[in-house]
Design a protein around this motif. Structure first.
Motif, mmCIF file in Angstrom:
data_model
loop_
_atom_site.group_PDB
_atom_site.id
_atom_site.type_symbol
_atom_site.label_atom_id
_atom_site.label_comp_id
_atom_site.label_asym_id
_atom_site.label_seq_id
_atom_site.Cartn_x
_atom_site.Cartn_y
_atom_site.Cartn_z
ATOM 1 N N SER A 219 -6.387 6.959 1.853
ATOM 2 C CA SER A 219 -5.355 6.039 1.359
ATOM 3 C C SER A 219 -3.969 6.447 1.788
ATOM 4 N N ARG B 228 -7.752 9.456 -8.743
ATOM 5 C CA ARG B 228 -8.256 10.085 -9.969
ATOM 6 C C ARG B 228 -7.181 10.988 -10.548
ATOM 7 N N ARG C 112 0.942 -0.085 -4.672
ATOM 8 C CA ARG C 112 -0.370 -0.035 -5.295
ATOM 9 C C ARG C 112 -1.116 1.164 -4.732
ATOM 10 N N LEU C 113 -1.906 1.802 -5.558
ATOM 11 C CA LEU C 113 -2.640 2.993 -5.147
ATOM 12 C C LEU C 113 -3.872 3.168 -6.022
ATOM 13 N N LYS C 114 -4.759 4.010 -5.559
ATOM 14 C CA LYS C 114 -6.023 4.229 -6.264
ATOM 15 C C LYS C 114 -6.381 5.703 -6.162
ATOM 16 N N GLU D 34 -7.647 8.497 -3.229
ATOM 17 C CA GLU D 34 -8.917 8.287 -2.543
ATOM 18 C C GLU D 34 -8.759 8.653 -1.070
ATOM 19 N N THR E 173 -12.018 6.845 -11.265
ATOM 20 C CA THR E 173 -11.072 6.218 -10.352
ATOM 21 C C THR E 173 -10.278 5.124 -11.069
ATOM 22 N N VAL E 174 -8.974 5.153 -10.881
ATOM 23 C CA VAL E 174 -8.098 4.145 -11.493
ATOM 24 C C VAL E 174 -7.263 3.486 -10.406
ATOM 25 N N GLU E 175 -6.910 2.243 -10.649
ATOM 26 C CA GLU E 175 -6.012 1.517 -9.760
ATOM 27 C C GLU E 175 -4.672 1.360 -10.462
ATOM 28 N N ILE E 176 -3.594 1.625 -9.742
ATOM 29 C CA ILE E 176 -2.255 1.616 -10.337
ATOM 30 C C ILE E 176 -1.332 0.758 -9.493
ATOM 31 N N THR E 177 -0.496 0.003 -10.175
ATOM 32 C CA THR E 177 0.644 -0.625 -9.523
ATOM 33 C C THR E 177 1.896 -0.079 -10.199
ATOM 34 N N PRO F 90 0.843 -1.203 0.000
ATOM 35 C CA PRO F 90 0.000 0.000 0.000
ATOM 36 C C PRO F 90 0.878 1.253 0.000
#
Length: 251
Positions: free
Chosen positions: A105, A74, A70-72, A102, A137-141, A50
């Motif tokens: 986070s 906009r 990993r993060l989430k 978000e 919203t996007v999820e990124i690694t 995280p």
């Protein structure tokens, strides 16, 4: 032993000591570099953490380079910043886009600059690649990267803030140009996005270059070899010189 021979002996001993010192220094650098490479390899093989955990590590003074995260959030595409770069022989830009995280986070911090990847030189303007401007919203690694405090070298050009062109990752000015204040609102690090394809194919992610040459063994062998060569050649020369001096004294 004549004065000139004594001077040569002292010079040879000094040179031998210097060469051995350089060889020892390179040997120590070899141990350090191998440990660093092993550490990076171990990190890259780990599971993404995280972002809040990596931020806590950074704030505690720990090294965070290349830790998978990993993060989430906009993307704020209208505030992206552009870093001049080359990718597979082509000139272009790394697109650094602020990501609004978000809520919750990363505690009180809300913004992190993400290197989304590479776009060709002529596609600097976001209007030329609208499909790649992911909405919502996007999820990124990706990989955590430290933010340098100063320009890394005098040979690196100064950033051209008026044209939104960066030659080194100046997080403070990136934040200011994007309309953010560093204190409290922007995380003190970057994230390099992974290889997950973006809509429209741009930016091209996964551009992190981990190229740490390890030539220290070769350098150490060179310095120690020169030391041995000096010892051999210099020793033979001094021996012949001493023999000649003794003959001269005996005649």
């Amino acid at each position: 032993m004549s004065r000139s021979t004594l001077v040569l002996l002292v010079a040879m001993i000094t040179g031998f000591a210097v060469l051995c010192g350089l060889g020892t220094w390179q040997a120590k650098r070899l141990v350090w570099k191998e440990a660093l490479l092993a550490k990076i390899e171990q990190r890259l093989a780990g599971e993404p953490r995280p972002l809040s955990q990596v931020v806590a590590m950074h704030e505690a003074g720990n090294d965070i380079e290349y830790i998978p995260v990993r993060l989430k959030g906009r993307f704020l595409h209208d505030r992206e910043q552009h870093f001049f770069a080359t990718h597979k022989g082509a000139s272009g830009w790394y697109v650094y886009t602020p990501l609004e995280l978000e809520a919750g986070s990363s505690n009180s911090l809300q913004i992190v600059f993400v290197n989304r990847g590479f776009v060709p030189y002529e596609r600097k303007d976001p209007a030329t690649r609208p499909d790649g401007q992911a909405a919502g919203t996007v999820e990124i690694t990706g990989l955590a990267r430290s933010a340098p405090g100063d320009k890394p070298s005098a040979v690196v050009p100064n950033n051209d803030l008026a044209k939104n062109i960066y030659y080194w990752k100046d997080l403070s000015n990136m934040s200011a140009q994007a309309g953010f204040k560093m204190s409290g609102s922007v995380l003190p690090l970057f994230v390099d996005a992974g290889e997950t394809p973006n809509p429209g194919g741009l930016p091209v992610g996964g551009v992190t270059m981990i190229d740490l040459p390890n030539n220290h063994l070769q350098y150490a062998i060179t310095w120690f070899g020169l030391a041995l060569a000096l010892l051999g050649v210099g020793g033979c020369f001094l021996y012949a010189r001493l023999v000649n001096e003794r003959k001269a004294l005996g005649s």
